[in-house]
Design a protein around this motif. Structure first.
Motif, PDB file in Angstrom:
ATOM      1  N   ALA A 193       0.846  -1.200   0.000  1.00 21.67           N
ATOM      2  CA  ALA A 193       0.000   0.000   0.000  1.00 21.67           C
ATOM      3  C   ALA A 193       0.879   1.247   0.000  1.00 21.67           C
ATOM      4  N   THR A 194       0.276   2.360  -0.393  1.00 19.65           N
ATOM      5  CA  THR A 194       0.911   3.664  -0.202  1.00 19.65           C
ATOM      6  C   THR A 194       0.399   4.173   1.142  1.00 19.65           C
ATOM      7  N   VAL A 195       1.327   4.409   2.073  1.00 22.87           N
ATOM      8  CA  VAL A 195       0.906   4.641   3.454  1.00 22.87           C
ATOM      9  C   VAL A 195       1.215   6.066   3.914  1.00 22.87           C
ATOM     10  N   THR A 196       0.254   6.687   4.538  1.00 18.89           N
ATOM     11  CA  THR A 196       0.474   7.977   5.207  1.00 18.89           C
ATOM     12  C   THR A 196       0.253   7.775   6.703  1.00 18.89           C
ATOM     13  N   LEU A 197       1.236   8.184   7.493  1.00 20.83           N
ATOM     14  CA  LEU A 197       1.156   7.999   8.952  1.00 20.83           C
ATOM     15  C   LEU A 197       0.928   9.366   9.616  1.00 20.83           C
ATOM     16  N   CYS A 198      -0.202   9.504  10.279  1.00 19.97           N
ATOM     17  CA  CYS A 198      -0.573  10.801  10.876  1.00 19.97           C
ATOM     18  C   CYS A 198      -0.467  10.756  12.395  1.00 19.97           C
ATOM     19  N   HIS A 199      -0.380  11.919  13.011  1.00 21.91           N
ATOM     20  CA  HIS A 199      -0.221  12.028  14.471  1.00 21.91           C
ATOM     21  C   HIS A 199      -0.727  13.393  14.913  1.00 21.91           C
ATOM     22  N   SER A 200      -0.458  13.738  16.171  1.00 22.30           N
ATOM     23  CA  SER A 200      -1.063  14.956  16.712  1.00 22.30           C
ATOM     24  C   SER A 200      -0.487  16.233  16.097  1.00 22.30           C
ATOM     25  N   ARG A 201       0.658  16.119  15.414  1.00 23.57           N
ATOM     26  CA  ARG A 201       1.240  17.320  14.774  1.00 23.57           C
ATOM     27  C   ARG A 201       0.907  17.392  13.284  1.00 23.57           C
ATOM     28  N   ASP A 204      -3.990  19.637   8.980  1.00 18.07           N
ATOM     29  CA  ASP A 204      -5.231  19.327   8.245  1.00 18.07           C
ATOM     30  C   ASP A 204      -5.499  17.828   8.152  1.00 18.07           C
ATOM     31  N   LEU A 205      -5.583  17.217   9.320  1.00 20.99           N
ATOM     32  CA  LEU A 205      -5.848  15.777   9.403  1.00 20.99           C
ATOM     33  C   LEU A 205      -7.107  15.357   8.630  1.00 20.99           C
ATOM     34  N   PRO A 206      -8.234  16.112   8.748  1.00 16.43           N
ATOM     35  CA  PRO A 206      -9.438  15.675   8.023  1.00 16.43           C
ATOM     36  C   PRO A 206      -9.191  15.530   6.518  1.00 16.43           C
ATOM     37  N   ALA A 207      -8.425  16.475   5.931  1.00 18.17           N
ATOM     38  CA  ALA A 207      -8.182  16.410   4.480  1.00 18.17           C
ATOM     39  C   ALA A 207      -7.371  15.172   4.129  1.00 18.17           C
ATOM     40  N   ILE A 208      -6.391  14.823   4.961  1.00 15.44           N
ATOM     41  CA  ILE A 208      -5.565  13.633   4.680  1.00 15.44           C
ATOM     42  C   ILE A 208      -6.398  12.365   4.856  1.00 15.44           C
ATOM     43  N   CYS A 209      -7.201  12.348   5.903  1.00 14.49           N
ATOM     44  CA  CYS A 209      -8.056  11.167   6.119  1.00 14.49           C
ATOM     45  C   CYS A 209      -9.008  10.953   4.941  1.00 14.49           C
ATOM     46  N   ARG A 210      -9.494  12.062   4.372  1.00 13.11           N
ATOM     47  CA  ARG A 210     -10.437  11.938   3.248  1.00 13.11           C
ATOM     48  C   ARG A 210      -9.788  11.361   1.993  1.00 13.11           C
ATOM     49  N   LEU A 211      -8.444  11.286   1.968  1.00 17.64           N
ATOM     50  CA  LEU A 211      -7.750  10.680   0.817  1.00 17.64           C
ATOM     51  C   LEU A 211      -7.661   9.163   0.962  1.00 17.64           C
ATOM     52  N   ALA A 212      -8.019   8.658   2.137  1.00 17.11           N
ATOM     53  CA  ALA A 212      -7.760   7.242   2.435  1.00 17.11           C
ATOM     54  C   ALA A 212      -8.734   6.308   1.726  1.00 17.11           C
ATOM     55  N   ASP A 213      -8.160   5.278   1.068  1.00 17.48           N
ATOM     56  CA  ASP A 213      -9.001   4.150   0.640  1.00 17.48           C
ATOM     57  C   ASP A 213      -9.257   3.249   1.844  1.00 17.48           C
ATOM     58  N   PRO A 222     -12.353   8.782  22.028  1.00 14.39           N
ATOM     59  CA  PRO A 222     -13.662   8.261  21.615  1.00 14.39           C
ATOM     60  C   PRO A 222     -14.267   9.026  20.441  1.00 14.39           C
ATOM     61  N   ARG A 223     -14.681   8.298  19.430  1.00 13.87           N
ATOM     62  CA  ARG A 223     -15.423   8.821  18.259  1.00 13.87           C
ATOM     63  C   ARG A 223     -14.713  10.003  17.599  1.00 13.87           C
ATOM     64  N   PHE A 224     -13.376   9.968  17.573  1.00 15.26           N
ATOM     65  CA  PHE A 224     -12.581  11.078  17.033  1.00 15.26           C
ATOM     66  C   PHE A 224     -12.773  11.219  15.507  1.00 15.26           C
ATOM     67  N   ILE A 225     -12.862  10.089  14.822  1.00 17.12           N
ATOM     68  CA  ILE A 225     -13.006  10.112  13.352  1.00 17.12           C
ATOM     69  C   ILE A 225     -14.486  10.291  13.011  1.00 17.12           C
ATOM     70  N   THR A 226     -14.776  11.454  12.423  1.00 19.27           N
ATOM     71  CA  THR A 226     -16.170  11.795  12.111  1.00 19.27           C
ATOM     72  C   THR A 226     -16.450  11.554  10.622  1.00 19.27           C
ATOM     73  N   ALA A 227     -17.707  11.667  10.255  1.00 21.08           N
ATOM     74  CA  ALA A 227     -18.107  11.410   8.864  1.00 21.08           C
ATOM     75  C   ALA A 227     -17.352  12.310   7.886  1.00 21.08           C
ATOM     76  N   GLU A 228     -17.052  13.543   8.308  1.00 21.07           N
ATOM     77  CA  GLU A 228     -16.375  14.503   7.413  1.00 21.07           C
ATOM     78  C   GLU A 228     -14.946  14.063   7.107  1.00 21.07           C
ATOM     79  N   MET A 229     -14.428  13.099   7.842  1.00 20.08           N
ATOM     80  CA  MET A 229     -13.032  12.678   7.654  1.00 20.08           C
ATOM     81  C   MET A 229     -12.935  11.405   6.805  1.00 20.08           C
ATOM     82  N   VAL A 230     -14.053  10.957   6.280  1.00 23.32           N
ATOM     83  CA  VAL A 230     -14.051   9.660   5.580  1.00 23.32           C
ATOM     84  C   VAL A 230     -14.545   9.829   4.150  1.00 23.32           C
ATOM     85  N   LYS A 231     -13.752   9.295   3.222  1.00 14.23           N
ATOM     86  CA  LYS A 231     -14.141   9.322   1.802  1.00 14.23           C
ATOM     87  C   LYS A 231     -15.263   8.302   1.582  1.00 14.23           C
TER      88      LYS A 231
END
Ligand code: NDP
Length: 292
Positions: A193-201, A204-213, A222-231
């Motif tokens: 896979a092509t992997v992106t590793l994210c952390h607290s620093r 624009d985490l939501p934009a990167i998460c939205r690129l994820a297959d 708890p429930r940190f990943i919201t609908a806006e962060m998912v493609k």
């Protein structure tokens, strides 16, 4: 269309059934039962539950297990001498030190002291190094559980964009390394896979998460990943285990994300049971690797 639920509990039961046969063969051929020693320091209730569940799983597949309980005030030296004893005990094939340890004990020092052949959690630097170099002795349990879920549900990751949120030594970093490997014991479709590793620093985490297959959440919120962060149609693996007033929940807002994703792991019944199944896999592998 609602997401396919990736049922880790059911998969873990299947894997346990496979393992029970392999353990029985091992016993018949070698006259020896694989054995796990679990070390629990202190009386953290959650840790107690994890260790109990791991020992019950051992029992279900025919692996012997021993629990060594130490009081919360145990010193680092006392724990290290116990690890030394277990390292030299020929009947013990795998050693599991339940984390977290009390504050007076340096976790790294203890994990480094476990003999690499008995390191069924795959936390020892030698085993982490071998895994990262693509020649694993053991695979780390929670990351392996994530990879197995996708593999067993026929979801390839080769060529896909996997975004991992969280960079811990236990989950985030090793799962990212496993998905990025050129080869895997589960075949080339389970890695590459092509992997992106994210952390607290991460910016624009939501934009990167939205690129994820494939989005892997290992944050501990708890429930940190919201609908806006998912493609739409992404596959979502929720590693989080959070205790809230409403009970256990993951790092993903399941109710909001499930209608968007193509597949998703629930919490509970997702990655948790698979982590335990992978510990059993490693314990049998350790017993095989220690045959005289
Ligand atoms: P850690 O606390 O060690 O790591 C959390 C990671 O999340 C860190 O890398 C941290 O970043 C990152 N993070 C925290 N806040 C944010 C944020 N706002 N934005 C982006 N990244 C953030 O946790 P673990 O990896 O040990 O565990 C993660 C979760 O998985 C927990 O809920 C835990 O209970 C669960 N877990 C489940 C297992 C299972 O079997 N299902 C097994 C192990 C863990 P930084 O590095 O910058 O601080």
């Amino acid at each position: 269309m609602p997401a396919k639920i990736l049922d880790g509990k059911q998969l873990a039961s299947q894997i346990e059934a496979e393992l029970a046969e392999q353990v029985a063969d091992f016993l018949e051929n070698n006259g020896q039962q694989p054995k796990l020693a679990a070390v629990l320091v202190g009386d953290d209730p959650a840790s107690g539950v994890y260790v109990k569940n791991k020992r019950l799983a051992c029992e279900r597949v025919g692996i012997d297990s021993e629990l060594v309980r130490l009081p919360a005030e145990t010193s680092e030296d006392e724990l290290l001498s116990l690890i030394g004893r277990l390292n030299h005990d020929d009947e013990v094939n795998g050693i599991l030190v339940q984390l977290p340890l009390p504050r007076q004990i340096r976790e790294q020092k203890v994990l480094d002291a476990v003999h690499p052949l008995k390191d069924v959690d795959c936390f020892h630097p030698e085993n982490v190094g071998l895994m990262v170099q693509g020649r694993p002795r053991y695979l780390p349990c929670t990351p392996h559980g994530c990879v197995q879920i996708l593999h067993r549900y026929g979801i390839p990751v080769a060529g896909k964009h996997v975004v991992v949120v969280g960079r811990s030594e236990i989950v985030g970093k090793p799962v990212a390394a496993m998905f990025a490997q050129k080869d895997s014991p589960l075949g080339p479709e389970a890695c590459n896979a092509t992997v992106t590793l994210c952390h607290s620093r991460t910016h624009d985490l939501p934009a990167i998460c939205r690129l994820a297959d494939v989005l892997v959440a290992a944050i501990g919120k708890p429930r940190f990943i919201t609908a806006e962060m998912v493609k739409p149609d992404a596959v979502v693996i929720d590693v989080g285990i959070n205790r809230t007033e409403q009970g256990l929940c993951g790092d993903v807002d399941f109710a909001a994300v499930e209608p968007i994703a193509s597949a998703i792991t629930p919490v509970p019944r997702g990655v948790g049971p698979m982590t335990i199944a992978m510990l059993l896999v490693n314990t049998l592998a350790a017993a095989r690797g220690q045959l005289a």
